[in-house]
Write a protein that holds these residues in place. Sequence first.
Motif, PDB file in Angstrom:
ATOM      1  N   ALA A   1       0.877  -1.205  -0.012  1.00 35.31           N
ATOM      2  CA  ALA A   1      -0.154  -0.025  -0.024  1.00 35.31           C
ATOM      3  C   ALA A   1       1.086   1.194   0.053  1.00 35.31           C
ATOM      4  N   GLU A   2       0.192   2.538  -0.057  1.00 39.86           N
ATOM      5  CA  GLU A   2       1.006   3.776  -0.303  1.00 39.86           C
ATOM      6  C   GLU A   2       2.074   3.943   1.080  1.00 39.86           C
ATOM      7  N   GLY A   3       1.765   3.338   2.274  1.00 39.52           N
ATOM      8  CA  GLY A   3       2.306   3.550   3.282  1.00 39.52           C
ATOM      9  C   GLY A   3       3.521   2.672   3.358  1.00 39.52           C
ATOM     10  N   ASP A   4       3.650   1.630   2.519  1.00 39.10           N
ATOM     11  CA  ASP A   4       4.863   0.757   2.446  1.00 39.10           C
ATOM     12  C   ASP A   4       5.991   1.520   1.295  1.00 39.10           C
ATOM     13  N   LEU A   5       5.598   2.482   0.797  1.00 40.36           N
ATOM     14  CA  LEU A   5       6.555   2.875  -0.439  1.00 40.36           C
ATOM     15  C   LEU A   5       7.915   3.324   0.013  1.00 40.36           C
ATOM     16  N   ALA A   6       7.952   3.896   1.012  1.00 37.91           N
ATOM     17  CA  ALA A   6       9.227   4.664   1.488  1.00 37.91           C
ATOM     18  C   ALA A   6      10.187   3.434   1.644  1.00 37.91           C
ATOM     19  N   ALA A   7       9.413   2.637   2.624  1.00 31.70           N
ATOM     20  CA  ALA A   7      10.471   1.509   2.870  1.00 31.70           C
ATOM     21  C   ALA A   7      10.766   0.280   1.633  1.00 31.70           C
ATOM     22  N   ALA A   8       9.879   0.499   0.601  1.00 32.10           N
ATOM     23  CA  ALA A   8      10.335  -0.554  -0.455  1.00 32.10           C
ATOM     24  C   ALA A   8      11.182   0.376  -1.520  1.00 32.10           C
ATOM     25  N   GLU A   9      11.099   1.572  -1.495  1.00 27.90           N
ATOM     26  CA  GLU A   9      11.925   2.356  -2.299  1.00 27.90           C
ATOM     27  C   GLU A   9      13.313   2.483  -1.668  1.00 27.90           C
ATOM     28  N   ALA A  10      13.585   2.349  -0.400  1.00 32.07           N
ATOM     29  CA  ALA A  10      14.887   2.271   0.232  1.00 32.07           C
ATOM     30  C   ALA A  10      15.459   0.918  -0.045  1.00 32.07           C
ATOM     31  N   GLU A  11      14.444  -0.076  -0.182  1.00 28.50           N
ATOM     32  CA  GLU A  11      15.103  -1.384  -0.222  1.00 28.50           C
ATOM     33  C   GLU A  11      15.572  -1.489  -1.694  1.00 28.50           C
TER      34      GLU A  11
END
Length: 440
Positions: A278-288
């Motif tokens: 979901a949108e709230g997961d994007l920052a973590a996924a992008e950093a990964e």
Amino acid sequence: MNGHGFRNGQVHRFRVKDTLLAYDVGSGSLHLLDAAAWAALGEPGEGSDPAVAEAGEELRQLSAAGILFAPVPEEFAQLPPGVKALCLNVAHDCNLHCRYCFAAGGSFGGHRELMPTAVGRAAVDFLLASCGAVRHLEIDFFGGEPLLNLPVVREVLAYARRRGEEAGKEFRFTLTTNGTLLDRDTADFLRREGVSLVLSLDGRPEVNDRMRGRGSYDRVVPRLQEAVRLGPDYHVRGTYTRHNLDFAADVRHLADLGFDRISVEPAVGDRATGLSLAEGDLAAAEAEYERLAELWLERRAQGRPFSFFHFELDPGEGPCLAKRVRGCGAGQQYLAVAPDGALYPCHQFVGREAYRLGDVRRGIERPAVAASLSGAHALAKADCRGCWARFLCGGGCHATAVDAGELTRPDPVACALQRKRLECALYLKAHTFNQSETAS
């Protein structure tokens, strides 16, 4: 000169780690920037010292040469006519029940069934009748678990080779498997037949077994390793969910197992399951993804390189513009076939009656559905027209857009992930090119 173009999708200025880059949409050129050039491409007043002015002059010269701020195409040719690939769902059944499966555990929302030989042969005939001047054709054996129907896989392989030779066409075959039935004899047969393998494994044992069933990791890893040792064309494909946003560790684990061709994809489908991002997961996924890019560089420097599907990008030598605008070609050059012979735009649409196109024995019966997919290209979508990545992704996945609510509006979460993967791919391209130039 200032970089107003990066705001309207003409030039994309971005940073990965400490590397400053600019990608020109119209020419496909990629530029490694210093701080002055970064400022010169920025907002008015972002930098005003002499170095920025000098960089601005260099940028003007690049623009005059058509390398930066190049004209962006607004029209494009249609894709060449002809179906070139079929996804053959030979098994709407599976002996695993992965929690994130978009195909409802292999049944695709219907009853469990295997494709009869007659349907497999009719699919080959349909492809040959529909391919036009296309000479190189592809059949992907899919499911469910296609090795539950190995006899039909064997029959279709032999029939397609014979019919292809008669018609002057060449076939390429791919098979996606969870590995549970991939014994030595089967793996050797597929290698001899030149079948490329897509091997499903999600990474670390605890990650894999949480989604694919307890004990599945220990059951399949030796089989996958043995199959790869036989030397086929392959890649290992994993799926990550909200529960393992540290998926770079899973890629590292797969590489440590000896697999050097890897793809790890986000789960797709209903977000109500709590597995899709979901949108709230994007920052973590992008950093990964940035951590994954660093792992790619680390292993390359150690002489232990691996390929990662989404980082394999060559902007200067990619497909033609028509292909870049339309993406995968689902519903046009690529179709999926259900066990009963029904035709769908792709494997993710199988079972959705609204997108049923026809039947392999009767051909396309609902051309308006195919036309709706053809019209949902990157230049027709309002959300895509100003996006810097539109000619690298083709407007996104049709099925994912439908899942998010509307065919003509790409899923914003999927778009954000795609843009980040592309930034990392361009970063690696610039990094490796710069290294090779320095070495020479």
